[in-house]
Design a protein around this motif. Structure first.
Motif, short mmCIF file in Angstrom:
data_model
loop_
_atom_site.label_atom_id
_atom_site.label_comp_id
_atom_site.label_asym_id
_atom_site.label_seq_id
_atom_site.Cartn_x
_atom_site.Cartn_y
_atom_site.Cartn_z
N ARG A 16 0.84 -1.20 0.00
CA ARG A 16 0.00 0.00 0.00
C ARG A 16 0.87 1.24 0.00
N ALA A 17 0.41 2.30 -0.68
CA ALA A 17 1.10 3.59 -0.67
C ALA A 17 0.07 4.69 -0.78
N GLU A 18 0.27 5.74 -0.02
CA GLU A 18 -0.55 6.94 -0.16
C GLU A 18 0.22 7.93 -1.01
N VAL A 19 -0.44 8.51 -2.00
CA VAL A 19 0.23 9.46 -2.90
C VAL A 19 -0.54 10.76 -2.93
N ASP A 20 0.16 11.81 -3.28
CA ASP A 20 -0.43 13.13 -3.41
C ASP A 20 -1.35 13.14 -4.62
N PRO A 21 -2.61 13.50 -4.47
CA PRO A 21 -3.53 13.52 -5.62
C PRO A 21 -3.02 14.35 -6.79
N ALA A 22 -2.31 15.43 -6.51
CA ALA A 22 -1.80 16.28 -7.59
C ALA A 22 -0.79 15.54 -8.45
N GLU A 23 -0.11 14.55 -7.87
CA GLU A 23 0.91 13.81 -8.61
C GLU A 23 0.32 12.83 -9.60
N VAL A 24 -0.81 12.23 -9.29
CA VAL A 24 -1.31 11.15 -10.15
C VAL A 24 -2.66 11.38 -10.77
N ALA A 75 7.86 1.67 -6.43
CA ALA A 75 8.88 2.21 -5.53
C ALA A 75 8.27 2.75 -4.24
N ARG A 76 6.99 3.10 -4.27
CA ARG A 76 6.34 3.67 -3.08
C ARG A 76 5.59 2.64 -2.26
N LEU A 77 5.27 1.50 -2.85
CA LEU A 77 4.46 0.50 -2.16
C LEU A 77 5.21 -0.11 -0.98
N LYS A 78 4.51 -0.23 0.14
CA LYS A 78 5.06 -0.80 1.37
C LYS A 78 4.02 -1.77 1.94
N PRO A 79 4.43 -2.73 2.76
CA PRO A 79 3.46 -3.64 3.34
C PRO A 79 2.38 -2.89 4.12
N ARG A 80 1.15 -3.39 3.99
CA ARG A 80 0.03 -2.78 4.72
C ARG A 80 0.18 -3.05 6.21
N ASP A 81 -0.32 -2.15 7.01
CA ASP A 81 -0.28 -2.33 8.48
C ASP A 81 -1.22 -3.42 8.92
#
Length: 81
Positions: A16-24, A75-81
């Protein structure tokens, strides 16, 4: 035209990764219909658009996204909590 999401979360295969809406937001086809279920897919990129009062889940198969976009997301994806 849809409202701009407050938050975008990308999920793929337990990551999971949270991204800035403006970026995508420019990369997303906002006319794509939301996915009916909220289960993440192991092989696809699930994009959760969070509008604050509701969420929509869009699903992109790997081959639908350009390789540079996939690499940036991976590159941004990390394991979910």
């Amino acid at each position: 035209m849809r409202a701009r999401p407050q938050r975008i979360v990308i999920e793929r295969g337990g990551l999971r990764a949270e991204v800035d809406p403006a970026e995508v937001v420019a990369l997303l086809d906002e006319m794509r219909p939301p996915v009916d279920d909220d289960r993440a897919s192991d092989s696809a990129y699930d994009v959760v658009l969070d509008y604050g009062d509701r969420q929509e889940r869009l699903r992109y198969e790997e081959e639908e996204l350009p390789s540079d976009v996939r690499e940036a997301l991976d590159a941004r994806l990390k394991p979910r909590d």
